[in-house]
Design a protein around this motif. Structure first.
Motif, PDB file in Angstrom:
ATOM      1  N   HIS A  20       0.837  -1.211   0.000  1.00 51.18           N
ATOM      2  CA  HIS A  20       0.000   0.000   0.000  1.00 51.18           C
ATOM      3  C   HIS A  20       0.874   1.263   0.000  1.00 51.18           C
ATOM      4  O   HIS A  20       0.880   2.022   0.957  1.00 51.18           O
ATOM      5  CB  HIS A  20      -0.994   0.008   1.168  1.00 51.18           C
ATOM      6  CG  HIS A  20      -0.385  -0.197   2.529  1.00 51.18           C
ATOM      7  ND1 HIS A  20       0.116   0.844   3.282  1.00 51.18           N
ATOM      8  CD2 HIS A  20      -0.202  -1.318   3.269  1.00 51.18           C
ATOM      9  CE1 HIS A  20       0.561   0.386   4.439  1.00 51.18           C
ATOM     10  NE2 HIS A  20       0.385  -0.932   4.452  1.00 51.18           N
ATOM     11  N   THR A  30      -6.509  -1.420   4.728  1.00 49.67           N
ATOM     12  CA  THR A  30      -7.471  -2.497   4.989  1.00 49.67           C
ATOM     13  C   THR A  30      -8.896  -2.050   4.682  1.00 49.67           C
ATOM     14  O   THR A  30      -9.660  -2.776   4.024  1.00 49.67           O
ATOM     15  CB  THR A  30      -7.375  -2.940   6.459  1.00 49.67           C
ATOM     16  OG1 THR A  30      -6.031  -3.353   6.746  1.00 49.67           O
ATOM     17  CG2 THR A  30      -8.324  -4.096   6.736  1.00 49.67           C
ATOM     18  N   ILE A  33      -9.534  -1.766   0.780  1.00 50.37           N
ATOM     19  CA  ILE A  33      -9.784  -3.008   0.035  1.00 50.37           C
ATOM     20  C   ILE A  33     -11.145  -3.598   0.417  1.00 50.37           C
ATOM     21  O   ILE A  33     -11.819  -4.217  -0.408  1.00 50.37           O
ATOM     22  CB  ILE A  33      -8.644  -4.024   0.268  1.00 50.37           C
ATOM     23  CG1 ILE A  33      -8.677  -5.101  -0.819  1.00 50.37           C
ATOM     24  CG2 ILE A  33      -8.709  -4.655   1.630  1.00 50.37           C
ATOM     25  CD1 ILE A  33      -7.448  -5.983  -0.827  1.00 50.37           C
ATOM     26  N   LEU A  34     -11.581  -3.404   1.653  1.00 46.01           N
ATOM     27  CA  LEU A  34     -12.903  -3.869   2.073  1.00 46.01           C
ATOM     28  C   LEU A  34     -13.993  -3.196   1.237  1.00 46.01           C
ATOM     29  O   LEU A  34     -14.900  -3.851   0.721  1.00 46.01           O
ATOM     30  CB  LEU A  34     -13.098  -3.578   3.565  1.00 46.01           C
ATOM     31  CG  LEU A  34     -14.358  -4.139   4.247  1.00 46.01           C
ATOM     32  CD1 LEU A  34     -14.122  -4.311   5.736  1.00 46.01           C
ATOM     33  CD2 LEU A  34     -15.572  -3.238   4.036  1.00 46.01           C
ATOM     34  N   THR A  38     -16.122  -5.153  -2.126  1.00 44.43           N
ATOM     35  CA  THR A  38     -17.524  -5.516  -1.870  1.00 44.43           C
ATOM     36  C   THR A  38     -18.404  -5.507  -3.119  1.00 44.43           C
ATOM     37  O   THR A  38     -19.144  -6.482  -3.347  1.00 44.43           O
ATOM     38  CB  THR A  38     -18.119  -4.596  -0.787  1.00 44.43           C
ATOM     39  OG1 THR A  38     -17.363  -4.745   0.426  1.00 44.43           O
ATOM     40  CG2 THR A  38     -19.575  -4.943  -0.524  1.00 44.43           C
ATOM     41  N   THR A  81     -14.276 -10.825   3.303  1.00 46.49           N
ATOM     42  CA  THR A  81     -13.417 -11.087   4.467  1.00 46.49           C
ATOM     43  C   THR A  81     -12.101 -11.708   4.040  1.00 46.49           C
ATOM     44  O   THR A  81     -11.031 -11.369   4.566  1.00 46.49           O
ATOM     45  CB  THR A  81     -14.144 -12.008   5.467  1.00 46.49           C
ATOM     46  OG1 THR A  81     -15.353 -11.386   5.883  1.00 46.49           O
ATOM     47  CG2 THR A  81     -13.285 -12.279   6.688  1.00 46.49           C
ATOM     48  N   TYR A  84      -9.990  -8.550   2.498  1.00 45.11           N
ATOM     49  CA  TYR A  84      -9.450  -7.464   3.323  1.00 45.11           C
ATOM     50  C   TYR A  84      -8.629  -7.956   4.511  1.00 45.11           C
ATOM     51  O   TYR A  84      -7.697  -7.276   4.965  1.00 45.11           O
ATOM     52  CB  TYR A  84     -10.572  -6.521   3.785  1.00 45.11           C
ATOM     53  CG  TYR A  84     -11.323  -6.926   5.018  1.00 45.11           C
ATOM     54  CD1 TYR A  84     -10.824  -6.631   6.295  1.00 45.11           C
ATOM     55  CD2 TYR A  84     -12.549  -7.578   4.936  1.00 45.11           C
ATOM     56  CE1 TYR A  84     -11.528  -6.985   7.434  1.00 45.11           C
ATOM     57  CE2 TYR A  84     -13.254  -7.936   6.066  1.00 45.11           C
ATOM     58  CZ  TYR A  84     -12.732  -7.641   7.319  1.00 45.11           C
ATOM     59  OH  TYR A  84     -13.418  -7.993   8.444  1.00 45.11           O
ATOM     60  N   THR A  85      -8.948  -9.169   5.037  1.00 51.24           N
ATOM     61  CA  THR A  85      -8.143  -9.658   6.160  1.00 51.24           C
ATOM     62  C   THR A  85      -6.753 -10.118   5.718  1.00 51.24           C
ATOM     63  O   THR A  85      -5.850 -10.235   6.548  1.00 51.24           O
ATOM     64  CB  THR A  85      -8.855 -10.823   6.881  1.00 51.24           C
ATOM     65  OG1 THR A  85      -9.183 -11.844   5.935  1.00 51.24           O
ATOM     66  CG2 THR A  85     -10.095 -10.344   7.604  1.00 51.24           C
ATOM     67  N   SER A 113      -6.131 -15.419   6.924  1.00 55.07           N
ATOM     68  CA  SER A 113      -7.304 -14.716   6.383  1.00 55.07           C
ATOM     69  C   SER A 113      -8.337 -15.700   5.832  1.00 55.07           C
ATOM     70  O   SER A 113      -9.542 -15.503   5.992  1.00 55.07           O
ATOM     71  CB  SER A 113      -6.876 -13.728   5.287  1.00 55.07           C
ATOM     72  OG  SER A 113      -6.406 -14.403   4.144  1.00 55.07           O
ATOM     73  N   SER A 409      -9.047  -7.861  -5.033  1.00 56.38           N
ATOM     74  CA  SER A 409      -8.128  -6.937  -4.359  1.00 56.38           C
ATOM     75  C   SER A 409      -8.491  -5.490  -4.632  1.00 56.38           C
ATOM     76  O   SER A 409      -7.778  -4.580  -4.207  1.00 56.38           O
ATOM     77  CB  SER A 409      -6.681  -7.196  -4.810  1.00 56.38           C
ATOM     78  OG  SER A 409      -6.500  -6.804  -6.159  1.00 56.38           O
TER      79      SER A 409
END
Length: 454
Positions: A20, A30, A33-34, A38, A81, A84-85, A113, A409
């Motif tokens: 990043h 984090t 990317i979540l 989505t 999940t 992003y994890t 993850s 990603s």
């Protein structure tokens, strides 16, 4: 040896420099990317669940729609999940250790993850997901070993894998000991007449038992024996055959139906994939539809079904009885037709499905120990392999799966700075550059969506 020893050496690269560079805050990376993953994940599972709903061939009830909606939300949460994890655990491990090691670049963060994500998904879907990632990861592991000259591919290797695996599945199908969904697919190929268990004639009390039929009545010692078997196959059927027509028509008609079904499926897939060109009237029909490639799936399906049924009937006539073991030689001979449609995905799927069912049978009989949550750990391991390969050894990964990783990603994978990992001797940055070039993935903007740049 020098390159191998570097796998254990620490690498002083920060997570910002690696994954990043647009923000110095791991929390921002984090969260970014979540939010960006989505929409894609929601679109994927909406299509999957909608297709599954259509395949039921009935008007969905309100309860069906509610269950589908909840399933879409839960599966989307699972995939998001997983995405992003990975960044979360990667940054966390890097900050705890103060440096990167070969295993902490992608494998260990992805394992954690994936283990976190699979807990979110419905238990009923976990075996299916595990089977899928095992399929892709097996091919990736083979290519990794091949690039190191540890193994070498052989001509028609996938046919050998398919033949051995499908023969096991067909034997289990004849035994009738399992109710796995794969046997619904096999029923399309070989018919319900070949399903098990095989009926054993009952002896009525007070009657003389029938003469033993364990020995073959046809010894092929004379030409007459061969003629008798030939006549039985052409004109009639053996008493142990459960189909209603003659063996000859049973095998031929049994091959024609899958042939036309396979051709129709191939045409339908090509029309869907070229929907835009069809709608605009720019479809190259001769190039896309009217060629031999369109027939390959049909030829495989039709000839497989024909050979399996023909050999099964032949063995029943020759040995004067029916046995589940006949499925093995029949399956091996029929699998030769896989050379007409050699597909690694199909071969590996059949292999892993056979292993899964054998393992399940072994556990039921107490031969194989039951490990709590084994399917979850297996999913985490194979997904970790795929993330590791996608980042460190991109050329060993299926291009389509690399595109999938790029999508979940949030279009960030191509922005990772991998040059520092070239020290491992795998030409990591070069492999990624070649993969991006082959997939025509280009940077559309300097910053990804929801970058929260700082």
């Amino acid at each position: 040896m020098n390159v191998q020893s570097k796998f254990l050496d620490p690498l002083c690269v920060t997570c910002q420099e690696f994954q990043h560079p647009w923000t110095d805050k791991c929390v921002n990376a984090t969260a970014g990317i979540l939010l960006s993953a989505t929409p894609y994940c929601l679109r994927v599972y909406t299509i999957v669940y909608a297709f599954s709903l259509l395949m039921r061939h009935r008007v969905p009830t309100l309860e069906d729609l509610k269950r589908t909606l909840l399933g879409i939300m839960q599966s989307t949460a699972f995939l998001v999940t997983n995405a992003y994890t990975f960044i979360l655990y990667n940054c966390l491990i890097r900050n705890l250790l103060g440096r990167y090691y070969f295993g902490t670049v992608a494998f260990i963060p992805s394992f954690l993850s994936s283990l976190t994500a699979i807990v979110v998904e419905r238990p009923a879907r976990r075996p299916l997901l595990t089977l899928y990632v095992a399929n892709v990861a097996t091919e990736a592991l083979w290519k990794m070993a091949e690039s190191r000259n540890w193994v070498h591919s052989i001509p028609h290797g996938q046919t050998f894998i398919f033949g051995a695996s499908i023969s096991i599945l067909l034997y289990l199908y004849r035994m009738g000991t399992s109710t796995d969904s794969i046997f619904n697919i096999l029923r399309i190929f070989v018919g319900k007449e070949e399903a098990g268990p095989i009926a054993i004639p009952e002896i009525i009390s007070g009657e003389q038992p029938a003469p033993s039929r364990r020995r073959p009545t046809v010894r092929f010692s004379t030409v007459a024996d061969l003629v008798n078997v030939y006549s039985s196959l052409i004109r009639g059927k053996h008493s142990s055959c459960r189909h209603k027509t003659s063996c000859c028509s049973y095998a031929i008609l049994g091959g024609l139906r899958p042939f036309f079904g396979g051709v129709g499926l191939q045409v339908a897939l090509k029309l869907v994939m070229n929907f835009k060109a069809v709608a605009q009237g720019r479809m190259l029909w001769r190039k896309q539809i009217f060629n031999r490639n369109t027939l390959q799936l049909g030829i495989f399906m039709g000839s497989f079904s024909f050979l399996y049924k023909a050999v099964s009937c032949l063995l029943r006539h020759c040995f004067n009885r029916d046995e589940a073991l006949f499925a093995i030689p029949a399956g091996l001979i029929a699998s030769i037709t896989f050379t007409q449609y050699p597909d690694n995905t199909v071969a590996l799927y059949v292999m892993w499905k056979a292993l899964q069912i054998l393992c399940s049978i072994g556990q039921d009989k107490g031969i194989v120990p039951r490990i709590p949550n084994f399917m979850m750990y297996l999913y985490a391991f194979f997904t970790a392999v795929l993330f590791h390969v996608g980042i460190v050894e991109a050329q060993s990964l299926r291009p389509n799966y690399y595109k999938f990783l790029q999508a979940i990603s949030g279009e960030r994978l191509n922005k990772f700075n991998l040059s520092a990992f070239d020290v491992f001797g795998l030409n990591t940055q070069g492999q990624t550059t070649e993969m991006l070039k082959s997939l025509k993935i280009v940077d559309k903007s300097a910053l990804p969506a929801f970058s929260f740049a700082s």
